[in-house]
Design a protein around this motif. Structure first.
Motif, PDB file in Angstrom:
ATOM      1  N   PHE A 176       0.824  -1.213   0.000  1.00  0.00           N
ATOM      2  CA  PHE A 176       0.000   0.000   0.000  1.00  0.00           C
ATOM      3  C   PHE A 176       0.854   1.257   0.000  1.00  0.00           C
ATOM      4  O   PHE A 176       2.010   1.252   0.406  1.00  0.00           O
ATOM      5  N   VAL A 177       0.216   2.312  -0.534  1.00  0.00           N
ATOM      6  CA  VAL A 177       0.898   3.593  -0.744  1.00  0.00           C
ATOM      7  C   VAL A 177       0.264   4.623   0.183  1.00  0.00           C
ATOM      8  O   VAL A 177      -0.966   4.711   0.270  1.00  0.00           O
ATOM      9  N   VAL A 178       1.096   5.378   0.881  1.00  0.00           N
ATOM     10  CA  VAL A 178       0.628   6.461   1.737  1.00  0.00           C
ATOM     11  C   VAL A 178       1.025   7.767   1.059  1.00  0.00           C
ATOM     12  O   VAL A 178       2.214   8.017   0.827  1.00  0.00           O
ATOM     13  N   VAL A 179       0.025   8.585   0.714  1.00  0.00           N
ATOM     14  CA  VAL A 179       0.316   9.840   0.007  1.00  0.00           C
ATOM     15  C   VAL A 179       0.314  10.976   1.031  1.00  0.00           C
ATOM     16  O   VAL A 179      -0.701  11.230   1.679  1.00  0.00           O
TER      17      VAL A 179
ATOM     18  N   ILE B 188      -3.595  -1.438  -6.559  1.00  0.00           N
ATOM     19  CA  ILE B 188      -2.720  -1.084  -5.427  1.00  0.00           C
ATOM     20  C   ILE B 188      -3.547  -0.306  -4.389  1.00  0.00           C
ATOM     21  O   ILE B 188      -4.243   0.655  -4.744  1.00  0.00           O
ATOM     22  N   ALA B 189      -3.475  -0.736  -3.127  1.00  0.00           N
ATOM     23  CA  ALA B 189      -4.221  -0.056  -2.066  1.00  0.00           C
ATOM     24  C   ALA B 189      -3.544   1.284  -1.758  1.00  0.00           C
ATOM     25  O   ALA B 189      -2.317   1.386  -1.774  1.00  0.00           O
ATOM     26  N   VAL B 190      -4.371   2.304  -1.486  1.00  0.00           N
ATOM     27  CA  VAL B 190      -3.833   3.653  -1.265  1.00  0.00           C
ATOM     28  C   VAL B 190      -4.489   4.289  -0.046  1.00  0.00           C
ATOM     29  O   VAL B 190      -5.721   4.241   0.091  1.00  0.00           O
ATOM     30  N   PHE B 191      -3.680   4.890   0.801  1.00  0.00           N
ATOM     31  CA  PHE B 191      -4.201   5.757   1.857  1.00  0.00           C
ATOM     32  C   PHE B 191      -4.203   7.165   1.280  1.00  0.00           C
ATOM     33  O   PHE B 191      -3.161   7.804   1.165  1.00  0.00           O
ATOM     34  N   GLY B 192      -5.390   7.632   0.899  1.00  0.00           N
ATOM     35  CA  GLY B 192      -5.521   8.956   0.281  1.00  0.00           C
ATOM     36  C   GLY B 192      -6.718   8.924  -0.641  1.00  0.00           C
ATOM     37  O   GLY B 192      -7.013   7.889  -1.239  1.00  0.00           O
ATOM     38  N   PRO B 193      -7.436  10.050  -0.747  1.00  0.00           N
ATOM     39  CA  PRO B 193      -8.678  10.074  -1.513  1.00  0.00           C
ATOM     40  C   PRO B 193      -8.487  10.098  -3.022  1.00  0.00           C
ATOM     41  O   PRO B 193      -7.439  10.490  -3.532  1.00  0.00           O
TER      42      PRO B 193
ATOM     43  N   SER C 139      -0.724   3.764  19.097  1.00  0.00           N
ATOM     44  CA  SER C 139      -1.134   2.595  18.302  1.00  0.00           C
ATOM     45  C   SER C 139      -0.230   2.471  17.078  1.00  0.00           C
ATOM     46  O   SER C 139       0.569   3.348  16.788  1.00  0.00           O
ATOM     47  N   ASP C 140      -0.432   1.360  16.354  1.00  0.00           N
ATOM     48  CA  ASP C 140       0.381   1.068  15.170  1.00  0.00           C
ATOM     49  C   ASP C 140      -0.173   1.857  13.971  1.00  0.00           C
ATOM     50  O   ASP C 140      -1.242   1.522  13.444  1.00  0.00           O
ATOM     51  N   LEU C 141       0.525   2.899  13.548  1.00  0.00           N
ATOM     52  CA  LEU C 141       0.040   3.750  12.454  1.00  0.00           C
ATOM     53  C   LEU C 141      -0.236   2.931  11.197  1.00  0.00           C
ATOM     54  O   LEU C 141      -1.247   3.136  10.515  1.00  0.00           O
ATOM     55  N   GLY C 142       0.670   1.998  10.888  1.00  0.00           N
ATOM     56  CA  GLY C 142       0.529   1.199   9.671  1.00  0.00           C
ATOM     57  C   GLY C 142      -0.805   0.476   9.621  1.00  0.00           C
ATOM     58  O   GLY C 142      -1.477   0.447   8.590  1.00  0.00           O
ATOM     59  N   GLU C 143      -1.214  -0.089  10.760  1.00  0.00           N
ATOM     60  CA  GLU C 143      -2.478  -0.836  10.788  1.00  0.00           C
ATOM     61  C   GLU C 143      -3.663   0.064  10.452  1.00  0.00           C
ATOM     62  O   GLU C 143      -4.576  -0.344   9.734  1.00  0.00           O
ATOM     63  N   TYR C 144      -3.647   1.283  10.995  1.00  0.00           N
ATOM     64  CA  TYR C 144      -4.788   2.178  10.767  1.00  0.00           C
ATOM     65  C   TYR C 144      -4.829   2.674   9.325  1.00  0.00           C
ATOM     66  O   TYR C 144      -5.896   2.737   8.706  1.00  0.00           O
ATOM     67  N   LEU C 145      -3.666   3.027   8.787  1.00  0.00           N
ATOM     68  CA  LEU C 145      -3.655   3.540   7.409  1.00  0.00           C
ATOM     69  C   LEU C 145      -4.027   2.418   6.429  1.00  0.00           C
ATOM     70  O   LEU C 145      -4.770   2.635   5.470  1.00  0.00           O
ATOM     71  N   TYR C 146      -3.528   1.210   6.697  1.00  0.00           N
ATOM     72  CA  TYR C 146      -3.839   0.080   5.819  1.00  0.00           C
ATOM     73  C   TYR C 146      -5.334  -0.257   5.894  1.00  0.00           C
ATOM     74  O   TYR C 146      -5.974  -0.553   4.876  1.00  0.00           O
ATOM     75  N   ALA C 147      -5.895  -0.185   7.098  1.00  0.00           N
ATOM     76  CA  ALA C 147      -7.328  -0.483   7.254  1.00  0.00           C
ATOM     77  C   ALA C 147      -8.172   0.538   6.481  1.00  0.00           C
ATOM     78  O   ALA C 147      -9.192   0.180   5.884  1.00  0.00           O
ATOM     79  N   CYS C 148      -7.732   1.800   6.441  1.00  0.00           N
ATOM     80  CA  CYS C 148      -8.458   2.796   5.633  1.00  0.00           C
ATOM     81  C   CYS C 148      -8.378   2.414   4.157  1.00  0.00           C
ATOM     82  O   CYS C 148      -9.371   2.468   3.425  1.00  0.00           O
TER      83      CYS C 148
END
Ligand code: AMP
Ligand code: GLY
Length: 430
Positions: free
Chosen positions: A69-72, A91-96, A305-314
């Motif tokens: 996953f990609v965090v923008v 590809i999963a993305v954290f971002g609208p 908390s684990d940031l990665g888990e929250y961003l991936y869940a989004c």
């Protein structure tokens, strides 16, 4: 899990620092990449270089490195539709998406959405010509709030005290001062109150509050001088009481997320609500489709908390399965060290030393505009470092942050010496 983080500022350094501690990276053997990153981010991620506006190149990189996953970080690639292109490649993305990122990309879009959904915000008129805008001014009282519709790097808002100043600013805007961003101008009613930033993450359906902060937008002490991207912040912001936070979710953020889902363009990522705390309750000033900078730095400093888990869940529509994130009750405070000249033309290339000494006090120094030149760390942007501390109270956090600032050796840098002043004044009963 392999993660790609896009961006190069202090916000992204804070995100990289937290993502590197995620179990996805720290325990499961995943890799964290950042493009383009900076020397601070390089401590936590492998830096890679490609053109983020070339969506196919980003997708190719993701396939070649098996990115999960990609965090923008910043808004521009989101408004440009990068998240849509990556999702088309699976590809999963954290971002609208581009459609949902209009919340930041078009002020008129947001105002219309607020009007349809009954969200509390300033009254407004959208205008597309100078004549129309001048005529619309008569419907407002001074001070006049004038906003270029599109992205203008935080510079597209003018608050004019007199009609003559407003007319001059409108002529500039329609004259091309902000390029295409000023082809439409939104005129707004002026709202009186104190401002605060409130954050929520969402997968488009579930909304999770993600902390609040107060920024210091003016360059000078006592909130004077020109506007900047932000000279310092602290979190939590006690002014965001449980009642205000509840109202912000129920009356502002919730209806926004639902309206976008109903329109078939669900919002995925972090929604940053700039709030004006008025006598009638919180009202929306603006939305951003990304974390605030430097607000993100203080949120990450408190996140347990684990940031990665929250961003991936989004990014994967599974936020409802996670417990509420934990934030420390401590206050985090960050002081922005900027290069002399900022927010005008900053002095580039100034030597920076003393980061280790500053961090030996217990503070964390995030890199914003830094670069390596001939093996030395130098300033390469307007905002250069974010000296960030954590303590029980704002006053202690302020003291700790400035103790660290004083250990830095950065002759061409400066900072405000009063970050946190409102809260310290309030805590003294002032
Ligand atoms: P924006 O880019 O929309 O956040 O606007 C930049 C700054 O202008 C905000 O942080 C506020 O300080 C101020 N501002 C924007 N809109 C209003 C408004 N309607 N009333 C009062 N101040 C405003
Ligand atoms: N600190 C304000 C912003 O990120 O827009």
């Amino acid at each position: 899990m392999n993660i790609l983080l896009l961006g190069s500022g202090g916000r992204e350094h804070a995100l990289a620092w937290k993502l590197a501690q995620s179990r996805f990276i720290a325990e499961d053997g995943g890799a964290l990449y950042a493009c383009p990153g900076n020397p601070g981010i390089a401590q936590h991620a492998e830096l890679v270089e490609f053109d983020v506006s070339d969506h196919a190149a980003v997708a190719d990189f993701c396939s070649s490195k098996a990115i999960d996953f990609v965090v923008v970080g910043p808004e521009a690639p989101l408004v440009d539709g990068l998240a849509d292109s990556l999702r088309e490649h699976g590809i999963a993305v954290f971002g609208p998406s581009k459609a949902a990122a209009q919340l930041e990309g078009s002020k008129g879009f947001t105002k219309d959405l607020c009007e349809r959904a009954g969200i509390p915000t300033a009254g407004y008129v959208r205008t597309t010509s100078l004549d129309q805008a001048e005529a619309a001014l008569g419907r407002f009282e001074p001070p006049y709030v004038l906003k270029a519709d599109g992205l203008a790097a935080g510079k597209g808002v003018v608050i004019a005290e007199t009609r003559a100043e407003a007319e001059e600013a409108l002529a500039d805007m329609f004259g091309g001062a902000f390029g295409q961003a000023g082809a439409e101008v939104v005129i707004e009613e002026f709202m009186d109150g104190e401002e605060a930033s409130y954050f929520a993450i969402t997968d488009g359906a579930t909304i999770v509050p993600f902390g609040g902060a107060q920024d210091h937008k003016r360059v000078g002490e006592g909130d004077t001088g020109p506007n900047t991207g932000g000279m310092g912040a602290y979190s939590p912001a006690p002014i965001l009481t449980p009642q205000v936070r509840g109202e912000a979710i129920q009356r502002i953020i919730g209806p926004t997320v639902r309206a976008l889902a109903d329109a078939g363009t669900p919002y995925v990522g972090v929604l940053y609500a700039g709030l004006m705390l008025t006598a009638e309750g919180p009202k929306l000033v603006e939305y951003n489709c990304r974390f605030g900078d430097p607000e993100c730095q203080v949120l990450m400093m408190r996140l347990e908390s684990d940031l990665g888990e929250y961003l991936y869940a989004c990014a994967t529509s599974s936020l409802a399965a996670l417990p509420p994130p934990k934030f420390s009750d401590d206050t985090a405070l960050t002081v922005v060290m900027a290069a002399k000249g900022y927010p005008g033309t900053p002095e580039k290339g100034g030597l920076i030393d003393g980061i280790e000494a500053a961090e030996a006090t217990g503070a964390k120094v995030f890199h914003a505009g830094t670069a390596m030149a001939d093996g030395r760390l130098v300033a390469s942007g307007g905002r250069v470092l974010n000296v960030t501390s954590r303590a029980h109270t704002v006053a202690e956090a302020q003291q700790k942050a400035y103790a660290a600032v004083d250990r830095l050796d950065f002759a061409s840098g400066f900072c405000r010496r009063d970050i946190g002043w409102r809260e310290i004044e309030r805590s003294r009963g002032g």
